[in-house]
Scaffold this active site. Sequence first.
Site, PDB file in Angstrom:
ATOM      1  N   ARG A  16      41.436  31.504  37.814  1.00  0.00           N
ATOM      2  CA  ARG A  16      42.888  31.752  37.944  1.00  0.00           C
ATOM      3  C   ARG A  16      43.190  32.992  37.116  1.00  0.00           C
ATOM      4  O   ARG A  16      43.048  32.960  35.895  1.00  0.00           O
ATOM      5  CB  ARG A  16      43.686  30.547  37.451  1.00  0.00           C
ATOM      6  CG  ARG A  16      45.157  30.841  37.275  1.00  0.00           C
ATOM      7  CD  ARG A  16      46.011  29.610  37.045  1.00  0.00           C
ATOM      8  NE  ARG A  16      46.204  28.877  38.279  1.00  0.00           N
ATOM      9  CZ  ARG A  16      47.132  27.940  38.455  1.00  0.00           C
ATOM     10  NH1 ARG A  16      47.955  27.623  37.472  1.00  0.00           N
ATOM     11  NH2 ARG A  16      47.232  27.313  39.611  1.00  0.00           N
TER      12      ARG A  16
ATOM     13  N   HIS B 103      47.405  32.059  46.671  1.00  0.00           N
ATOM     14  CA  HIS B 103      47.065  30.717  46.142  1.00  0.00           C
ATOM     15  C   HIS B 103      46.484  29.876  47.291  1.00  0.00           C
ATOM     16  O   HIS B 103      47.096  28.920  47.762  1.00  0.00           O
ATOM     17  CB  HIS B 103      48.310  30.062  45.558  1.00  0.00           C
ATOM     18  CG  HIS B 103      48.024  28.895  44.645  1.00  0.00           C
ATOM     19  ND1 HIS B 103      46.741  28.509  44.292  1.00  0.00           N
ATOM     20  CD2 HIS B 103      48.862  28.031  44.007  1.00  0.00           C
ATOM     21  CE1 HIS B 103      46.813  27.454  43.480  1.00  0.00           C
ATOM     22  NE2 HIS B 103      48.077  27.149  43.295  1.00  0.00           N
TER      23      HIS B 103
ATOM     24  N   ASP C 206      59.271  27.323  46.146  1.00  0.00           N
ATOM     25  CA  ASP C 206      58.455  27.561  44.944  1.00  0.00           C
ATOM     26  C   ASP C 206      59.389  28.168  43.909  1.00  0.00           C
ATOM     27  O   ASP C 206      60.530  28.555  44.225  1.00  0.00           O
ATOM     28  CB  ASP C 206      57.305  28.522  45.311  1.00  0.00           C
ATOM     29  CG  ASP C 206      56.348  28.806  44.151  1.00  0.00           C
ATOM     30  OD1 ASP C 206      56.376  28.063  43.155  1.00  0.00           O
ATOM     31  OD2 ASP C 206      55.570  29.786  44.252  1.00  0.00           O
TER      32      ASP C 206
ATOM     33  N   CYS D  78      54.917  23.450  45.796  1.00  0.00           N
ATOM     34  CA  CYS D  78      53.582  23.434  45.178  1.00  0.00           C
ATOM     35  C   CYS D  78      53.607  22.842  43.775  1.00  0.00           C
ATOM     36  O   CYS D  78      52.571  22.382  43.287  1.00  0.00           O
ATOM     37  CB  CYS D  78      53.013  24.846  45.146  1.00  0.00           C
ATOM     38  SG  CYS D  78      54.094  26.027  44.311  1.00  0.00           S
TER      39      CYS D  78
ATOM     40  N   ARG E 197      45.351  18.288  46.417  1.00  0.00           N
ATOM     41  CA  ARG E 197      44.646  19.380  45.728  1.00  0.00           C
ATOM     42  C   ARG E 197      43.229  18.922  45.385  1.00  0.00           C
ATOM     43  O   ARG E 197      42.267  19.668  45.508  1.00  0.00           O
ATOM     44  CB  ARG E 197      45.386  19.772  44.440  1.00  0.00           C
ATOM     45  CG  ARG E 197      46.781  20.330  44.623  1.00  0.00           C
ATOM     46  CD  ARG E 197      46.778  21.653  45.350  1.00  0.00           C
ATOM     47  NE  ARG E 197      45.946  22.631  44.682  1.00  0.00           N
ATOM     48  CZ  ARG E 197      46.312  23.349  43.614  1.00  0.00           C
ATOM     49  NH1 ARG E 197      47.520  23.229  43.127  1.00  0.00           N
ATOM     50  NH2 ARG E 197      45.490  24.235  43.059  1.00  0.00           N
TER      51      ARG E 197
HETATM   52  N1   CP Z   1      50.549  24.054  42.106  1.00  0.00           N
HETATM   53  C1   CP Z   1      49.746  24.470  41.107  1.00  0.00           C
HETATM   54  O1   CP Z   1      48.845  25.288  41.291  1.00  0.00           O
HETATM   55  O2   CP Z   1      50.000  23.875  39.913  1.00  0.00           O
HETATM   56  P1   CP Z   1      49.390  24.330  38.501  1.00  0.00           P
HETATM   57  O3   CP Z   1      49.926  25.696  38.208  1.00  0.00           O
HETATM   58  O4   CP Z   1      49.874  23.293  37.520  1.00  0.00           O
HETATM   59  O5   CP Z   1      47.901  24.338  38.604  1.00  0.00           O
HETATM   60  N1  NVA Z   2      54.268  31.192  42.447  1.00  0.00           N
HETATM   61  C1  NVA Z   2      53.891  30.334  41.346  1.00  0.00           C
HETATM   62  C2  NVA Z   2      52.978  29.259  41.829  1.00  0.00           C
HETATM   63  C3  NVA Z   2      52.597  28.247  40.776  1.00  0.00           C
HETATM   64  C4  NVA Z   2      51.634  27.211  41.297  1.00  0.00           C
HETATM   65  C5  NVA Z   2      53.248  31.153  40.245  1.00  0.00           C
HETATM   66  O1  NVA Z   2      52.424  32.021  40.554  1.00  0.00           O
HETATM   67  O2  NVA Z   2      53.578  30.934  39.082  1.00  0.00           O
END
Ligand code: CP
Ligand code: NVA
Length: 303
Positions: free
Chosen positions: A100, A127, A219, A259, A287
């Site tokens: 990530r 994502h 989101d 999400c 997930r």
């Molecule tokens: N939806 C999602 O990716 O959640 P986190 O940021 O908590 O991993």
């Molecule tokens: N768009 C959000 C998604 C989190 C799962 C971010 O990147 O923070």
Amino acid sequence: MHPNFLSLADFSTEELSDLLNLADLLKEQQRTGVDHRELKGKVVAMVFEKPSLRTRMTFEAGIFQLGAHAIFYPDKLGARESEADVARNLTRWVDAIVARTFRHESVEIMAEYASVPVVNALTDRLHPCQVLADAQTLREHRGGLDGLKIAFVGDGNNMFASWANLATRFPFDLTLVCPEGYEGDEAIHAFAAKEAKGSVSVSNDPAEGVRGADVIYTDVWASMGQEDEKSARALVFAPYQVNAELMSKAKSDALFMHCLPAHRGEEVTDEVIESDQSIVFDEAENRLHAQKAILVALMKNRG
Ligand code: CP
Ligand code: NVA
């Protein structure tokens, strides 16, 4: 099959369907207690530059359930060591890398330098793990994606971009319902315009954009890394809040998806996220299963 899972656009419709079928199978095996330690003895590195609840927990739990072991590396890339060097070290010790990162280029560089599969666990651009789990969830609730009208209400961010990529593989109609100027990555829109199996469009009018929708997805208005813009965005996005009134413009049995994490009172009201139409925790549950499928498919592919 592509050796890494960086973008849904790297996979064909058939490959994505296979991944979803595998996710369903692994879910069933987990539910019924069937041994599925398909990655016994393997090690997976988890490189996280940003915070996470769902992604970290589901990868770690899934890796354990598959008989493998996860090692967490919580650090910014590029400061102490470049992405390329991190990847060239990790690849000597582990069997896959889950990452990530802020920059999407970081996962691309790691994939270039690692000889083990690299999985995108969210970047500023995409994502894909979340959207694969969302697709699994919609198959469960609606039998598939084909013909659905999906309104993505909010920022044209990494979540929307992965939804737009999915629309190039399955025939559904996706509308981004956003304030002018927040459409996001132009390249994503251009790719979707060319390759969409159904359609991908943009509307700046919330009521019009969600009219007749089967699914309303939203989101956060300010993604991780955009914290400085939070208050300015709150003003611009206020008319795009998913509340009971906006839900009423969609189909009467429309599903609400997010999400997570949700900022209740901002992009969605408590009433909507707690309603019977909301399937946010089904998405979160999947997930686990979708990511197990990604790891099994990629790691078995490499032998
Ligand atoms: N939806 C999602 O990716 O959640 P986190 O940021 O908590 O991993
Ligand atoms: N768009 C959000 C998604 C989190 C799962 C971010 O990147 O923070």
